[in-house]
Design a protein around this motif. Structure first.
Motif, PDB file in Angstrom:
ATOM      1  N   ASP A   1       1.073  -0.901  -0.380  1.00 32.73           N
ATOM      2  CA  ASP A   1      -0.127   0.025   0.100  1.00 32.73           C
ATOM      3  C   ASP A   1       0.759   0.794   0.085  1.00 32.73           C
ATOM      4  O   ASP A   1       2.127   1.129   0.200  1.00 32.73           O
ATOM      5  N   SER A   2       0.314   2.342  -0.370  1.00 26.49           N
ATOM      6  CA  SER A   2       0.918   3.591   0.424  1.00 26.49           C
ATOM      7  C   SER A   2       2.146   3.927   1.348  1.00 26.49           C
ATOM      8  O   SER A   2       2.600   4.781   0.806  1.00 26.49           O
ATOM      9  N   THR A   3       1.746   3.366   2.551  1.00 21.94           N
ATOM     10  CA  THR A   3       2.609   3.416   3.123  1.00 21.94           C
ATOM     11  C   THR A   3       4.257   2.975   3.558  1.00 21.94           C
ATOM     12  O   THR A   3       5.393   2.937   4.243  1.00 21.94           O
TER      13      THR A   3
END
Length: 123
Positions: free
Chosen positions: A78-80
């Motif tokens: 994911d974007s993290t």
């Protein structure tokens, strides 16, 4: 055979086949108010303490950064997270309260969580 043991014979009658008594409705329990508890770590945005990391809000510590060589390619879930390529060098550090299996990794202006098992920590 043991007496009273159910063996799965369809011809036999068992107490489970007898008509059952009507179910008794459970009385509703009284509502108990709850207070949400959110752990707070001094100097770290609440998004990290709640398990949601926005890497752009995280500042590297004044000391404690290390170089690491990436051992295997890693695709960010994911974007993290930060996607990694084998044999590249990145800067890594940890934050208080963070899962010990993960570090914050930086490559240029990109930042995100990286799994420790994909890294060879240097220096």
């Amino acid at each position: 055979r043991f007496s009273g043991t159910f063996v799965g014979n369809a011809d036999s009658t068992s107490p489970a086949a007898a008509p059952s008594a009507p179910a008794v409705a459970a009385a509703p329990l009284p509502a108990v108010p709850t207070i949400p508890v959110v752990p707070t770590i001094v100097g770290v945005p609440n998004t990290v303490a709640e398990g949601v990391l926005n890497p752009n809000e995280v500042k590297p510590p004044a000391s404690g950064t290390r170089k690491a060589r990436v051992l295997y390619d890693y695709e960010a879930a994911d974007s993290t997270e930060l996607a990694l390529l084998a044999d590249e060098m990145i800067t890594v550090y940890s934050l208080p309260g963070m899962d010990p299996d993960w570090l914050i990794g930086e490559r240029g202006n990109q930042k995100g969580k990286v799994p420790v098992t994909y890294l060879e920590l240097l220096s």
